[in-house]
Each structure stands twice: as structure tokens, then as C-alpha cells.
Design a protein around this motif. Structure first.
Motif, PDB file in Angstrom:
ATOM      1  N   ARG A 318       0.856  -1.189   0.000  1.00 37.77           N
ATOM      2  CA  ARG A 318       0.000   0.000   0.000  1.00 37.77           C
ATOM      3  C   ARG A 318       0.892   1.239   0.000  1.00 37.77           C
ATOM      4  O   ARG A 318       1.106   1.902   1.019  1.00 37.77           O
ATOM      5  CB  ARG A 318      -0.925  -0.014   1.213  1.00 37.77           C
ATOM      6  CG  ARG A 318      -1.952  -1.121   1.188  1.00 37.77           C
ATOM      7  CD  ARG A 318      -2.952  -0.970   0.044  1.00 37.77           C
ATOM      8  NE  ARG A 318      -3.570   0.343   0.022  1.00 37.77           N
ATOM      9  CZ  ARG A 318      -4.678   0.664   0.701  1.00 37.77           C
ATOM     10  NH1 ARG A 318      -5.277  -0.267   1.437  1.00 37.77           N
ATOM     11  NH2 ARG A 318      -5.189   1.861   0.630  1.00 37.77           N
ATOM     12  N   ILE A 319       1.441   1.560  -1.162  1.00 44.42           N
ATOM     13  CA  ILE A 319       2.403   2.654  -1.290  1.00 44.42           C
ATOM     14  C   ILE A 319       1.777   3.981  -0.903  1.00 44.42           C
ATOM     15  O   ILE A 319       2.427   4.831  -0.271  1.00 44.42           O
ATOM     16  CB  ILE A 319       2.936   2.710  -2.743  1.00 44.42           C
ATOM     17  CG1 ILE A 319       3.736   1.435  -3.046  1.00 44.42           C
ATOM     18  CG2 ILE A 319       3.798   3.947  -2.961  1.00 44.42           C
ATOM     19  CD1 ILE A 319       4.178   1.332  -4.485  1.00 44.42           C
ATOM     20  N   ASP A 320       0.508   4.177  -1.240  1.00 45.54           N
ATOM     21  CA  ASP A 320      -0.167   5.424  -0.900  1.00 45.54           C
ATOM     22  C   ASP A 320      -0.227   5.626   0.610  1.00 45.54           C
ATOM     23  O   ASP A 320      -0.042   6.745   1.114  1.00 45.54           O
ATOM     24  CB  ASP A 320      -1.571   5.427  -1.491  1.00 45.54           C
ATOM     25  CG  ASP A 320      -2.409   4.220  -1.034  1.00 45.54           C
ATOM     26  OD1 ASP A 320      -1.834   3.122  -0.853  1.00 45.54           O
ATOM     27  OD2 ASP A 320      -3.629   4.382  -0.857  1.00 45.54           O
ATOM     28  N   LEU A 447       9.422  12.596   0.451  1.00 45.14           N
ATOM     29  CA  LEU A 447       8.122  12.831  -0.176  1.00 45.14           C
ATOM     30  C   LEU A 447       8.174  12.959  -1.690  1.00 45.14           C
ATOM     31  O   LEU A 447       7.134  12.942  -2.348  1.00 45.14           O
ATOM     32  CB  LEU A 447       7.476  14.080   0.442  1.00 45.14           C
ATOM     33  CG  LEU A 447       7.210  14.001   1.952  1.00 45.14           C
ATOM     34  CD1 LEU A 447       6.600  15.291   2.463  1.00 45.14           C
ATOM     35  CD2 LEU A 447       6.308  12.816   2.285  1.00 45.14           C
ATOM     36  N   THR A 448       9.362  13.101  -2.251  1.00 46.15           N
ATOM     37  CA  THR A 448       9.430  13.284  -3.703  1.00 46.15           C
ATOM     38  C   THR A 448      10.288  12.251  -4.424  1.00 46.15           C
ATOM     39  O   THR A 448      10.048  11.974  -5.601  1.00 46.15           O
ATOM     40  CB  THR A 448       9.969  14.681  -4.057  1.00 46.15           C
ATOM     41  OG1 THR A 448      11.322  14.815  -3.586  1.00 46.15           O
ATOM     42  CG2 THR A 448       9.100  15.778  -3.446  1.00 46.15           C
ATOM     43  N   ARG A 449      11.278  11.682  -3.757  1.00 49.62           N
ATOM     44  CA  ARG A 449      12.237  10.831  -4.455  1.00 49.62           C
ATOM     45  C   ARG A 449      12.349   9.411  -3.912  1.00 49.62           C
ATOM     46  O   ARG A 449      12.659   8.484  -4.660  1.00 49.62           O
ATOM     47  CB  ARG A 449      13.638  11.472  -4.388  1.00 49.62           C
ATOM     48  CG  ARG A 449      13.732  12.886  -4.894  1.00 49.62           C
ATOM     49  CD  ARG A 449      13.778  12.966  -6.392  1.00 49.62           C
ATOM     50  NE  ARG A 449      14.962  12.317  -6.920  1.00 49.62           N
ATOM     51  CZ  ARG A 449      15.210  12.211  -8.229  1.00 49.62           C
ATOM     52  NH1 ARG A 449      14.357  12.698  -9.107  1.00 49.62           N
ATOM     53  NH2 ARG A 449      16.305  11.600  -8.655  1.00 49.62           N
ATOM     54  N   ALA A 450      12.134   9.231  -2.636  1.00 46.86           N
ATOM     55  CA  ALA A 450      12.431   7.945  -2.001  1.00 46.86           C
ATOM     56  C   ALA A 450      11.424   6.870  -2.397  1.00 46.86           C
ATOM     57  O   ALA A 450      10.237   7.156  -2.600  1.00 46.86           O
ATOM     58  CB  ALA A 450      12.441   8.098  -0.482  1.00 46.86           C
ATOM     59  N   PRO A 451      11.862   5.617  -2.485  1.00 46.49           N
ATOM     60  CA  PRO A 451      10.928   4.509  -2.761  1.00 46.49           C
ATOM     61  C   PRO A 451      10.041   4.249  -1.553  1.00 46.49           C
ATOM     62  O   PRO A 451      10.480   4.322  -0.407  1.00 46.49           O
ATOM     63  CB  PRO A 451      11.857   3.326  -3.032  1.00 46.49           C
ATOM     64  CG  PRO A 451      13.119   3.656  -2.302  1.00 46.49           C
ATOM     65  CD  PRO A 451      13.250   5.153  -2.374  1.00 46.49           C
ATOM     66  N   MET A 452       8.785   3.955  -1.796  1.00 44.97           N
ATOM     67  CA  MET A 452       7.815   3.708  -0.731  1.00 44.97           C
ATOM     68  C   MET A 452       7.478   2.224  -0.591  1.00 44.97           C
ATOM     69  O   MET A 452       6.622   1.862   0.200  1.00 44.97           O
ATOM     70  CB  MET A 452       6.532   4.490  -1.010  1.00 44.97           C
ATOM     71  CG  MET A 452       6.689   6.002  -0.982  1.00 44.97           C
ATOM     72  SD  MET A 452       6.921   6.677   0.693  1.00 44.97           S
ATOM     73  CE  MET A 452       8.616   7.261   0.585  1.00 44.97           C
ATOM     74  N   THR A 453       8.145   1.391  -1.357  1.00 51.23           N
ATOM     75  CA  THR A 453       7.877  -0.046  -1.285  1.00 51.23           C
ATOM     76  C   THR A 453       8.730  -0.695  -0.198  1.00 51.23           C
ATOM     77  O   THR A 453       9.806  -0.200   0.142  1.00 51.23           O
ATOM     78  CB  THR A 453       8.199  -0.713  -2.630  1.00 51.23           C
ATOM     79  OG1 THR A 453       9.551  -0.401  -2.999  1.00 51.23           O
ATOM     80  CG2 THR A 453       7.256  -0.215  -3.712  1.00 51.23           C
ATOM     81  N   ALA A 454       8.242  -1.795   0.334  1.00 51.41           N
ATOM     82  CA  ALA A 454       9.022  -2.554   1.310  1.00 51.41           C
ATOM     83  C   ALA A 454      10.073  -3.380   0.590  1.00 51.41           C
ATOM     84  O   ALA A 454       9.861  -3.858  -0.520  1.00 51.41           O
ATOM     85  CB  ALA A 454       8.113  -3.461   2.131  1.00 51.41           C
TER      86      ALA A 454
END
Length: 473
Positions: A318-320, A447-454
């Protein structure tokens, strides 16, 4: 999801889960901070050498505890990602392996520490009058460190599943028991009661160990019989090693990250920075930092809780929701930091007069509260960002954030401020600049560049027998 009191944090308001965990955690952290103050008071009644001995032990105890904090972060990451994947069958195995890894490694540290404590503190420069008291304190502390670390790791396992109430109750219970045992174990006579039980500085360490032993027994019962989160059947050592590797993959960088900030503060206090301007200035900076730490306990609690939220949602892809956890946590850090700054600005003169005897010390503290404390939100953003990435199984990003603030910005800025301005305000300004720049850089990157996935560890290779067993007849 495994655990009767576990919470599914992949559903419902994201920041609602953070707040639900953060509030009880704040009370637990406050209770443990109070124990440190009371310990200092009772040991201080024994004499200057005894109090100095306990204070000198602090950097070593913090270094050792950073190992357990790192292992706890690894446990949170592994357990929360499994919970997010809805892999309830693996959670008891991961939890058990996290606990056994922590106890095994800390047990080794305990054994080495007991044998070498005198050599360690002699090398650190303990005086002949102080050394016997340091040895008395640290031998007990090293001997019981497993009982101190056990409840910490257990609490991390529960927080990974969204249960922050039991870990907080556990911390407050340990604090309460410690507060009761302190005078009994430290002093020779307590109001005519318990004569002959006072063991001096070793009693202070014994009170801490005994209090944590009580809570460890309670939380073990809770984990085994109520939550059924521990499974002591080691049928597949390959699986154990796989979990240990995944926990260590996060835990080791998290452990290293926890060292960066104390190193930076040591430099700020040193003869290269604040100590150049006298003992009073050092005392002012120390008092200002300690009072500020009490005021920002919710930010420490935030960093202790966000990893579970990002871990579960990252595990569920749930990346969002992961991005929402970071965004709302940063906004909270900004709001709380500005609120604390306003209070400290208003009451700076009064607080300085209460806690510091000299005008020079008061001036340093007031300057800190009216300059560096204005930027404390930046520090809150960095610790929340780092912990959030640990939860995602991406500790390299967390280490980059903490190292960037502490070593990349704070150390050079306080040194430059010390020599260029040649006054305490230069050092304090360096701390403030590091907070602002690191907070802005962290928020922008996350908030703009980093990966949000595990990020999960390498897939476990099955034994040939396992593979063969799965083939159709």
C-alpha cells in the motif's frame, strides 16, 4: 494476523494508527526518563565519586543499548512486513527468532563485559577513586543486561503488530518497580526500614535489573500464553537463519544509526566546541538539552511507532498509505516542534534561573532555547524518516538520514561555529542549522524521491527434500 490484540494497520486512517500507538508510548518513555533522574538523585547522596562513576558509565551503557535498539528495529521491520503480507503463520516463528537472536547476542556482550569492565573504564580514564564504583555498577549491569533487553525486544514485537498499550504498561511497571527499589537497594537505611540492604552504586544497577526481570517474566507470559507469539520448536534451522539474516539486515544499520547522534553531541560538548567557553557553558547546554528532551517525548514516541505502520503497509504494497504515514508524521513533528519552541521561548529565563546557578550557564541555556529549539521539528522529521525506512526494510536510507544530520551537518557546523563566532552561540547556531537543513532535506527526499515499497530479504532457498515433497505424485 497473529496475536489476539494485533491491529491491521493497512486499513483505516493512517495517522490514526500512529497516534493510537504514540500516546501510550509517550507515557512509557517519560516513565523511563524519570527513573534516570531518580537514580541520579539517590546515587548522589552516596558521594561525588559514586555519582561520577554512574555518569561515566552512561556512554558505555548507551553504546550497548544501541545494539538492542537496532535488533528491536529489525524485529519491528520483519514482523510488521509479515503482518502486512497477511502471513500470520510466519509471525510467531519470526517473533521467536527475533527474541532468541537478541538474547544470544546480548548474552555474549554480557559475558565479555563482566570480564573486561575494569579494563574498559581504566582505558576510558576513570580515576582511582571512581574506578571501584564504576566496576561495582557495571558488573551488575552487564550481568543483567539480558533481562533489560528482553522486555525491549518483546515490546518491539508487539508494536510491530500495532499493540503499543502493553509495551507502554510494561515500561511504566518497570519504572515504578525501579523507583521503589532504588532507595532500598542503594541506601543503608530507608526511614528505619530495610536496614543493611543498601548496596551503594551496585544497588542502583541491581534495582534496574530486578525491575526489568519482573516485567520480562510478565511479558513472556503475555507473549506465550495470551498472544501465542512465541514458538520454541526449532524444527528448521535454515528458517531460523533466514529470519536472523533479515532481522540483522535492518538491525545492524539501525544500531549504527543510533550511535551517530550521541557522537555528534559529544563533539558539541567537547573541548573543540562548547567546552572552549567554560564549564558553565557546557552545563547550560546540557541542562537545555535535557529539558528539551522531556518536551519532545512525543517525537521520540513517533519514531518508535512509525516503523510498524510503514512496515505493515509496505508489506501489503500500500504505497499510498506508506507515503501518507511519512507525510502526516512530518506535519506532526513540525506542529509539535513549533509548539515546544514557543513554550521554551516564553519560559527560557525562568527555567534557566531554576536549574542553573551561574549567569554564564543561564545565558547558554536561554540562547539554546531561543535558537536551537526553534528548529527541533527538523530533528523530529529526521528520526521519524529514519525509523519509517527501517520499517520498510530499507535501513540504508535511515542510516543516510541520521548520518547526514549528525556527521555531515552537525559536527562540521558546531566546529565552524565555535571557531568562527568564538562564542557559545556559534555552537548552538551550528546545531540549529543542522536541524533545519536535515529536516528540509529529509522531507524533500522522502516525499518526492524515495521509494515507498518494502524491501524484503533474499528469498529463502528450500531444501531439495522440501521441493521434492511438493512435486505431484
Amino acid at each position: 494476523m497473529a496475536g489476539r490484540s494485533a491491529h491491521d494497520m493497512t486499513q483505516g486512517p493512517v495517522f490514526g494508527h500512529v497516534v493510537r500507538m504514540m500516546m501510550p508510548m509517550s507515557f512509557g518513555i517519560l516513565a523511563m526518563m524519570l527513573v534516570g533522574i531518580v537514580d541520579t538523585y539517590w546515587v548522589g547522596t552516596l558521594g561525588t565519586a559514586q555519582q561520577a562513576a554512574v555518569q561515566m558509565s552512561f556512554p558505555v551503557t548507551m553504546l550497548v543499548m544501541s545494539v538492542s535498539i537496532g535488533l528491536g528495529a529489525g524485529a519491528v521491520s520483519a514482523v510488521s512486513r509479515a503482518a502486512g503480507r497477511k502471513d500470520g503463520a510466519s509471525i510467531p516463528r519470526i517473533s521467536t527468532d527475533a527474541m532468541t537472536l537478541a538474547l544470544l547476542l546480548v548474552g555474549i556482550v554480557s559475558f565479555i563485559g563482566v570480564l573486561t569492565v575494569e579494563d574498559i573504564f581504566r582505558a576510558l580514564g576513570a580515576s582511582d577513586t571512581m574506578l571501584p564504583h564504576v566496576v561495582d555498577y557495571m558488573r551488575v549491569w552487564f550481568g543483567g543486561i539480558v533481562l533489560i533487553v528482553g522486555p525491549m525486544v518483546a515490546g518491539n514485537i508487539l508494536r510491530a503488530l500495532g499493540n503499543a498499550v502493553i509495551p507502554s504498561i510494561m515500561m511504566m511497571a518497570a519504572a515504578a518497580i525501579n523507583l521503589v527499589l532504588d532507595p532500598i537497594f542503594i541506601l543503608d537505611d530507608v526511614f528505619g526500614l530495610f536496614p543493611g540492604l543498601g548496596w551503594g552504586v551496585s544497588g542502583a544497577a541491581l534495582a534496574t535489573v530486578a525491575a526489568n526481570a519482573c516485567t520480562f517474566l510478565m511479558v513472556l507470559w503475555y507473549l506465550v500464553f495470551r498472544e501465542k507469539l512465541l514458538d520454541f520448536r526449532w524444527e528448521d534451522l535454515g528458517e531460523v537463519w533466514h529470519h536472523w539474516s533479515d532481522i540483522a539486515r535492518v538491525g545492524i544499520p539501525a544500531c549504527i544509526s543510533n550511535i551517530f547522534n550521541p557522537v555528534a553531541m559529544t563533539v558539541a560538548m567537547s573541548g573543540l566546541a562548547m567546552a572552549r567557553f567554560g564549564d558553565a557553558a557546557v552545563g547550560g547546554l546540557g541542562v537545555a538539552g535535557r529539558l528539551e528532551a522531556f518536551a519532545i517525548v512525543p517525537l521520540f514516541a513517533l519514531s518508535a511507532c512509525i516503523g510498524a505502520v510503514t512496515g505493515q503497509n509496505g508489506g501489503a504494497e500500500r504505497i499510498d498509505r506508506v507515503r501518507e504515514a511519512f507525510r502526516t508524521s512530518f506535519l506532526f513533528a513540525l506542529a509539535w516542534g513549533l509548539g515546544v519552541a514557543a513554550v521554551l521561548w516564553i519560559f527560557a529565563d525562568v527555567l534557566a534561573a531554576i536549574f542553573l546557578p551561574s549567569e554564564a550557564g543561564q545565558a547558554a541555556a536561554v540562547t539554546y532555547w531561543r535558537l536551537a529549539s526553534l528548529t527541533i521539528a527538523g530533528y523530529g522529521i529526521t528520526i521519524a524518516g529514519s525509523a519509517g525506512f527501517n520499517g520498510l526494510g530499507r535501513p540504508s536510507y535511515g542510516m543516510m538520514i541520521t548520518a547526514g544530520r549528525a556527521l555531515g551537518l552537525m559536527v562540521p557546523f558546531v566546529l565552524a561555529g565555535s571557531f568562527l563566532v568564538n562564542a557559545p552561540v556559534g555552537v548552538i547556531g551550528g546545531i540549529a542549522a543542522a536541524n533545519v537543513l536535515s529536516g528540509l532535506a529529509t522531507a524533500l527526499f522522502v516525499l518526492t524521491r524515495a521509494p515507498m515499497t518494502a524491501k524484503h530479504g533474499k528469498a529463502r532457498k528450500r531444501k531439495p527434500a522440501d521441493a521434492a515433497a511438493q512435486e505431484p505424485a
